[in-house]
Design an enzyme around this catalytic site. Structure first.
Site, mmCIF file in Angstrom:
data_model
loop_
_atom_site.group_PDB
_atom_site.id
_atom_site.type_symbol
_atom_site.label_atom_id
_atom_site.label_comp_id
_atom_site.label_asym_id
_atom_site.label_seq_id
_atom_site.Cartn_x
_atom_site.Cartn_y
_atom_site.Cartn_z
ATOM 1 N N GLY A 119 0.807 -1.221 0.000
ATOM 2 C CA GLY A 119 0.000 0.000 0.000
ATOM 3 C C GLY A 119 0.839 1.269 0.000
ATOM 4 N N GLY A 135 -2.419 -6.735 -0.052
ATOM 5 C CA GLY A 135 -2.980 -8.052 0.223
ATOM 6 C C GLY A 135 -3.089 -8.440 1.689
ATOM 7 N N CYS A 138 1.700 1.812 12.803
ATOM 8 C CA CYS A 138 2.844 2.478 12.167
ATOM 9 C C CYS A 138 3.391 3.594 13.030
ATOM 10 C CB CYS A 138 2.442 3.070 10.824
ATOM 11 S SG CYS A 138 1.586 1.915 9.783
ATOM 12 N N ASN A 182 -7.982 4.124 8.373
ATOM 13 C CA ASN A 182 -7.343 2.960 9.002
ATOM 14 C C ASN A 182 -7.514 2.905 10.511
ATOM 15 O OD1 ASN A 182 -5.589 5.282 8.463
ATOM 16 N ND2 ASN A 182 -4.074 4.175 9.665
#
Lengths: 146, 390
Positions: free
Chosen positions: B71, B201, B325, B152
């Site tokens: 991504g 994925g 992250c 997200n």
């Protein structure tokens, strides 16, 4: 970022949690905006810190450093407690990740703040003995040095 | 009980996906660029995966799909690649939102240093962009609009089709980071007027390290990675054949089971939200209805997110506070701040994200362990003392 086993132990089973209702000194440092507040309670007899408890709002490292700091000064003289550095707290915890070093600074400052309050209650100017309590004055997260 | 409730961070590889990938990790190891049969076989697998993915997202042509490392690469490529081409035509304005993933925000910040003007759209208290804000932000110099499909952290689904139509009418390119939404909500790039779309994925039980960028035919985009002639000379590097096969298989499985999953996860999610809202001074972050089926994001006042996570981990629960992250950072989530939450509340956030692997029994356990943990941490929080006495 990973915590040492000692940090996780003090986080999972914090020592000396709570309040001392008849405390001789209470110190609070940090602020909610930065994500951590530590409040230390001490009981002093003669020149010895006979009891110490804490309440902390903060991350795992903040809770673990609070817990360790209380252990390190409990039963010690005021002079010894004043010599406690954030480094000593960190070493006792087998180290902290770099971004969490400031938590140990906060713990050192919280003890000094409690002692400062102790002297103030006695009518003694704490500054020459304890020094200046550094306050967190940044406005972003808490990645700064105090 | 061990509960994995962080499927927005990554998902477990599906056994069916692993099975589809295995031949390409073992006997069919050839380089797709090679002429001999073992290479040609690998090439066939890559092209079959490309066609499959194109069909699953409603693309007209398989050649509109380009494989990437995931991504972040797709986002970087889409924005940098389009802006580089359009800068030559005097277009130097980007429209995005305050709560994009850092793979978009940091790219925009980088382009701002190169002279691009960036408009950050408000996402309001519910975490949803208003299409009319997009419309009024577009000007002659606008090169690209980039708005994520679903956030997200808080899972809010954006009005992508409406934004796409506005951009198409204005003749402005539209990119969407669909990393979180893909496989969870129906997506059709043609119907929704999407020019560029990023996907990866590992968010839907595929392997890590393999994603794709959809680039509508006719969109001019500069290369991000130069080198060999792979991906029609647009993205160099020997193809991650097994990853690509896994990506296509995982997406096929995700899309074919989407409806049942949506229904089941939405029910589970709502039960958890309702239960957790019973905790004093708690709140749900982001719109309740326009929300990914498996996303729960809550704030509990008076406690700090990391200690909540660590304590839950000790109780067997893997969850997240905001985005994984940024877990090395101490600043509260930029997403929660974009909703207008004050710092002290944003510090106490918890994200739980579910997939096919989660069960109702797990929700029962979470409804027991989370309230217990929150009240334990509050029991020695000086901030909680203050909140209570107010």
């Amino acid at each position: 970022m990973a915590y040492s086993e000692k940090v996780m132990d003090h986080f999972a089973n914090p020592r000396n949690v709570g309040e001392i209702p008849d405390a001789d000194g209470i110190g609070e440092v940090g602020n909610s905006k930065c994500g951590d507040i530590m409040r230390m309670y001490i009981k002093v007899e003669g020149n010895v810190i006979t009891d110490c408890k804490f309440k902390t709002f903060g991350c795992g490292a903040a809770i673990a450093t609070s817990s360790m700091a209380t252990e390190l000064i409990k039963g010690k003289t005021i002079d010894e407690a004043l010599k406690l550095t954030n480094k000593a707290v960190m070493e006792a915890l087998d180290g902290l990740p770099p971004v969490k070093v400031h938590c140990s600074v906060l713990a050192e400052q919280a003890i000094k703040a409690a002692l400062s309050d102790y002297y103030t209650r006695l009518g003694v100017d704490p500054t020459p003995i304890v020094g200046v309590i550094k306050e967190c004055d940044h406005d972003h997260g808490c990645g700064c040095d105090l | 009980m061990q509960i994995y409730a962080d499927n927005a961070a990554t998902t477990a590889l599906s056994p069916k996906v692993l099975e589809a990938m295995t031949p390409y990790l073992t006997e069919v190891f050839g380089n797709p660029s090679s002429l001999y049969r073992i290479g040609a076989k690998a090439k066939d697998a890559v092209e079959a995966a490309r066609a499959e993915i194109a069909e699953l997202i409603g693309a007209k042509n398989a050649n509109e799909i380009y494989f990437t490392s995931g991504g972040s690469e797709a986002d970087n490529w889409a924005i940098k690649g389009v802006c580089k081409m359009l800068k030559l035509k005097g277009k130097n304005h980007i429209i995005t939102t305050r709560f994009e993933h850092h793979a978009v925000l940091h790219v925009c910040e980088g382009l701002a240093k190169e002279g691009f003007e960036v408009t950050y759209l408000d996402v309001y208290e519910n975490g949803i962009v208003k299409p009319e804000d997009v419309k009024s932000a577009i000007k002659d110099t606008t090169a690209l609009v980039t708005v994520m499909y679903a956030n997200n952290e808080i899972g809010t689904i954006q009005p992508i089709a409406e934004i796409g139509r506005i951009c198409r009418e204005a003749g402005v390119l539209f990119h969407t980071d669909a990393v979180q939404a893909m496989g969870n909500v129906p997506i059709n790039v043609e119907e929704e007027c999407i020019d560029l779309l990023s996907l990866t994925g590992h968010k839907f039980h595929g392997p890590k390290g393999c994603g794709a960028l959809y680039v509508r035919r006719g969109v001019r985009i500069a290369n991000l990675i130069d080198g060999g002639a792979q991906e029609r000379s647009k993205r160099a590097g020997t193809e991650n054949v097994a990853g690509i096969v896994g990506l296509a298989k995982a997406l096929e499985l995700a899309v074919s089971t989407m409806d049942e999953r949506r229904e089941r996860l939405t029910k589970m999610r709502n039960r958890l939200i309702d239960g957790l809202l019973n905790i004093e001074k708690s709140r749900l972050n982001g719109d309740r209805d326009s929300r990914l089926p498996g996303n729960v994001n809550m704030c509990f006042e008076g406690i700090e997110g990391e200690s909540l996570l660590l304590k839950l981990d000790l109780a067997g629960v893997s969850a997240s506070s905001g985005s994984a992250c940024t877990s090395g950072s101490l600043d509260p989530s930029h997403v929660l701040l974009s909703l207008g939450l004050p710092h002290e509340i944003a510090h106490g956030s918890l994200r739980l994200s579910f997939s096919d692997d989660n069960t109702e029994e797990e929700i029962d356990y979470l409804l027991k362990v989370i309230p217990e943990t929150v009240s334990y941490l509050r029991s020695f929080s000086p901030l909680w003392d203050k909140i209570k006495s107010e």
